[in-house]
Scaffold this active site. Structure first.
Site, mmCIF file in Angstrom:
data_model
loop_
_atom_site.group_PDB
_atom_site.id
_atom_site.type_symbol
_atom_site.label_atom_id
_atom_site.label_comp_id
_atom_site.label_asym_id
_atom_site.label_seq_id
_atom_site.Cartn_x
_atom_site.Cartn_y
_atom_site.Cartn_z
ATOM 1 N N ASP A 1 -74.685 55.636 34.018
ATOM 2 C CA ASP A 1 -75.869 56.303 34.555
ATOM 3 C C ASP A 1 -76.983 55.304 34.825
ATOM 4 O OD1 ASP A 1 -76.012 59.123 35.183
ATOM 5 O OD2 ASP A 1 -75.368 59.512 33.142
ATOM 6 N N ASP B 1 -66.834 61.414 33.331
ATOM 7 C CA ASP B 1 -67.745 62.532 33.508
ATOM 8 C C ASP B 1 -68.655 62.207 34.693
ATOM 9 O OD1 ASP B 1 -69.711 60.814 32.592
ATOM 10 O OD2 ASP B 1 -70.130 61.917 30.750
ATOM 11 N N GLU C 1 -81.145 56.004 29.932
ATOM 12 C CA GLU C 1 -80.170 55.841 31.001
ATOM 13 C C GLU C 1 -80.812 55.860 32.384
ATOM 14 O OE1 GLU C 1 -77.468 59.131 30.574
ATOM 15 O OE2 GLU C 1 -79.082 60.591 30.471
ATOM 16 N N ASP D 1 -71.865 68.975 24.272
ATOM 17 C CA ASP D 1 -72.489 68.668 25.548
ATOM 18 C C ASP D 1 -72.582 69.874 26.473
ATOM 19 O OD1 ASP D 1 -73.688 67.136 27.484
ATOM 20 O OD2 ASP D 1 -71.822 66.326 28.277
#
Length: 737
Positions: free
Chosen positions: A466, A638, A438, A278
């Site tokens: 999200d 996150d 998302e 990521d």
């Protein structure tokens, strides 16, 4: 920020770009020569790509802002009136937020590795900025069932377990539970694995012997595929179920084997089939220094050379990528199985710009464009590998693209990928795309999003946090949203989850791509995960996110229990989700009041989680970690968590569910809670020093959290990156003074 100001240097490279010196040296010296690319030609072609595509990127963001303004105005005009879903849908079509779905089609993506196309199993997401975490994840392709059972609450802990040292009684419980797994997954023709005293290989078959001398084989003999050692006394046997390998290891003198009547020392199973490296929500990368660290780690992974050293129990350990696992098959030939998770890389979205490059107008270049070029450039090194630790065996580079809003933005990403392929001399459609479902405009237009990427798509997924954050921001003016737990129970979220699978299957992703589900956020709550997360493969998802290698091993057991592709065949027969449910906004309805206690608890929960995450992000540059919630339950957080918390508070503030003074009082109180939770963290900077009120806080983290709430309605799509980056840059500068 160090950037080249030397015009002669720019002329040498054919540049109208201003490039960070360290970044330029990294590409010129460490990467481009490995591909045999001429630096002058590369920079010239990159200039043309940026000049063409950066304005398109910026225009897409302008379109987002325009659509949001129109939606905000529509909701303001509807205030006090019952929600008419049909009228709302008509309005969204009128402004171009919703597009007309075209004829049915089937994706044509090819050259896809089996881990994505034909297999079903867990997926890790790991911050690429942390080399140790990245190596842990790539090596999590295999995991010990014994270790996963012993070290987690899947088997209830006793006081003796917690006292330290090996607990023999717990060890026996682990062995028994592992034998249950064997009985359920690889049943014998007669009897139970619990009673077997030895296993031998006879010709192409496994023979299991019992204490009384009689023998049996596997109920499904073809599940046995390979072994190590001698047939009469194998060191290990390799079994296969639902496409996933399981290795039973024998050692009569081993830690576990000495206590087992069949001398089974461990059961090792394929776990994280794929890992997303990521560059986005789980990292804190705010400048050229941070981005270079990420790109260097990606280079190490693609070359197979990444290493990290760390101290544990007074000893120095070195971690590197695992070599392939070698067995002997039933025809006495080599049977090679990858020991590494197949790597995808998640680029950043379209929003942010980067100080790595300034374009010919002096503007910073969209970070997503730079990510696409550099991660593909480095990823291409894997495609030229003739030996060593390869990633893709089919010649593909897998790029997950987050936070795209609708088909137009997916089409832009595909155009960007085509231009990158031309720049790097890669075959058409070498760069595959993962579409993260998302954002609300993507959900509602998912079929057309997939159509735009039908030659490249290898991944769609859902993510509650999200997706909810965008739901709140998009409908910010529609009314006050329900508490988060109640939002999860509304019709729209189930419709969202089901429609993602339905649309993926309708568009032919089965056998070509992953249909994924979101993260289990509680890494220490594995017993609950085992009860809950089996719902993901049952829902037709051939992958789902897990927070750790241990969680991957445990979740892999679900894919032995559930044949995902058989479930997908059943799902194809169900009635499709109604569009109406997707458009029902989960706001508090007239007459549906919240008690003062519920409001206060919800605010505390949001604020504590927000502060706990922001203080690590801003002050320490940690983008993903276990953050204790208000009840001290560790959650893997996150930026997605931060987005929903900040947007929820901004929404309640806007609609008068709470007020600024109330929020500030809770922030001051929760800052002390978070400080106490982090008191043993080295170099931690308290947010609430003794005697200081909330309005006097000088903490970068505390003030970032304030802005995320009180400026939440004006943040583009409710994203947290602009404010987080601003405060992290200030914190880094202050640390260097």
């Amino acid at each position: 920020m160090k950037q080249s100001q030397n015009k002669n240097n720019e002329m040498q490279h054919g540049l109208s770009l201003l490039v960070n010196d360290d970044f330029r040296r990294f590409l010129d010296n460490d990467v481009l020569p490995l591909r045999g690319l001429d630096a002058e030609t590369f920079w010239h072609e990159l200039t043309l790509l940026i000049d063409d595509l950066a304005p398109v990127n910026r225009q897409l963001l302008t379109t987002r802002a325009r659509l949001q303004q129109q939606i905000d105005q529509w909701h303001k005009e509807q205030q006090g009136q019952p929600m008419d879903v049909a009228e709302y849908e008509s309005f969204l079509r009128e402004i171009g937020y919703l597009v007309q779905a075209g004829d049915d089609f089937t994706v044509s993506t090819d050259n896809v590795d089996e881990e994505i196309a034909q297999l079903a199993g867990p997926q890790l997401v790991v911050p690429l900025k942390n080399a140790r975490f990245a190596l842990n994840a790539v090596n999590a392709r295999w995991g010990s069932v014994y270790d996963a059972f012993y070290g987690t609450d899947v088997i209830a802990h006793s006081e003796q377990d917690l006292a330290g040292g090996h607990n023999t009684q717990r060890g026996q419980q682990v062995i028994a539970k592992a034998k249950d797994f064997l009985d359920n997954t690889f049943p014998l023709d007669e009897g139970s694995h619990h009673d077997v005293t030895s296993y031998v290989v006879y010709y192409h078959h496994i023979l299991a012997f019992f204490a009384d001398g009689h023998q049996t084989g596997l109920k499904t003999p073809c599940q046995f595929v390979a072994l190590n050692g001698q047939k009469a006394e194998p060191e290990s046997i390799l079994l296969k179920n639902n496409g996933l390998h399981v290795e039973i290891k024998f050692d009569r003198n081993g830690k576990n084997g000495i206590h087992d009547k069949a001398n089974i020392d461990d059961i090792i199973i394929e776990s994280a089939l794929t890992t997303i490296m990521d560059c986005e929500d789980s990292v804190a990368a705010v400048d050229a220094e941070d981005k270079l660290e990420i790109y260097q780690n990606w280079l190490g992974l693609m070359q197979g050379t990444l290493e990290t050293r760390f101290e544990k129990d007074g000893e120095t350990h070195t971690r590197r990528m695992n070599p392939d696992r070698i067995f002997t098959d039933l025809e006495n030939e080599t049977y090679c199985v990858s020991a590494r998770s197949l790597m995808l890389i998640r680029n950043v979205g379209h929003l942010m710009e980067s100080d790595l490059i300034q374009d010919s107008n002096g503007d910073f270049v969209p970070e997503g464009i730079i990510d696409a070029v550099v991660t593909a450039l480095i990823g291409a090194l894997d495609l030229e590998r003739e030996k060593g630790l390869s990633n893709s065996r089919t010649g593909s580079i897998y790029i997950v693209k987050p936070k795209m809003h609708g088909p137009e933005e997916v089409a832009f990403s595909c155009e960007l990928f085509s231009r990158v392929e031309q720049l790097l001399g890669l075959a058409k459609n070498t760069l595959k795309i993962g579409i993260m479902d998302e954002e609300r405009r993507t959900t509602l237009n998912l079929k057309e999003c997939i159509r735009m990427a039908q030659e490249r798509v290898v991944f769609i997924n859902t993510g509650f946090l999200d997706r909810t954050g965008d739901e709140i921001h998009t409908s910010m003016q529609a009314g006050a949203f329900l508490p988060k737990d109640q939002i999860k129970a509304q019709a729209w979220i189930g419709a969202y989850e089901d429609r993602n699978v339905d649309m993926g299957l309708q568009c032919g992703l089965q056998g070509r791509a992953q249909i994924g589900k979101g993260m289990w956020a509680m890494p220490d709550e594995m017993s609950a995960m085992m009860k809950t997360k089996i719902a993901h493969p049952k829902a037709g998802a051939n992958t789902a996110w897990v927070p750790s290698p241990t969680a991957a091993t445990l979740h892999a057991l679900h894919y032995h229990q559930v044949d995902v592709f058989a479930e997908q065949e059943k799902i194809k027969q169900r009635a499709p989700v109604t569009f109406t449910d997707l458009l029902r906004i989960p706001v508090i309805q007239p007459g549906q009041a919240l008690s003062a206690d519920i409001i206060e608890r919800e605010i505390e929960n949001n604020v504590q989680g927000l502060l706990g995450y922001v203080v690590r992000w801003v002050e320490a540059g940690i983008g993903c970690s276990k953050v204790p919630d208000i009840n001290n339950t560790a959650l893997m957080e996150d930026r997605a968590t931060l987005r929903i918390s900040s947007q929820h508070l901004a929404n309640w503030l806007l609609h008068g569910i709470c007020n600024k003074n109330q929020l500030m009082a809770v922030m001051e109180r929760m800052a002390k809670v978070v400080d106490e939770q982090n008191k043993n963290t080295p170099d931690y900077q308290p947010m609430a020093p003794a005697g200081m009120t909330a309005n006097e806080h000088s903490s970068f983290a505390f003030n970032a959290a304030k802005d995320l709430i009180f400026k939440g309605t004006e943040q583009p799509n409710g994203y947290t990156e602009p404010l987080l980056h601003t405060y992290r840059v200030r914190a880094k500068a202050a640390a260097k003074e």
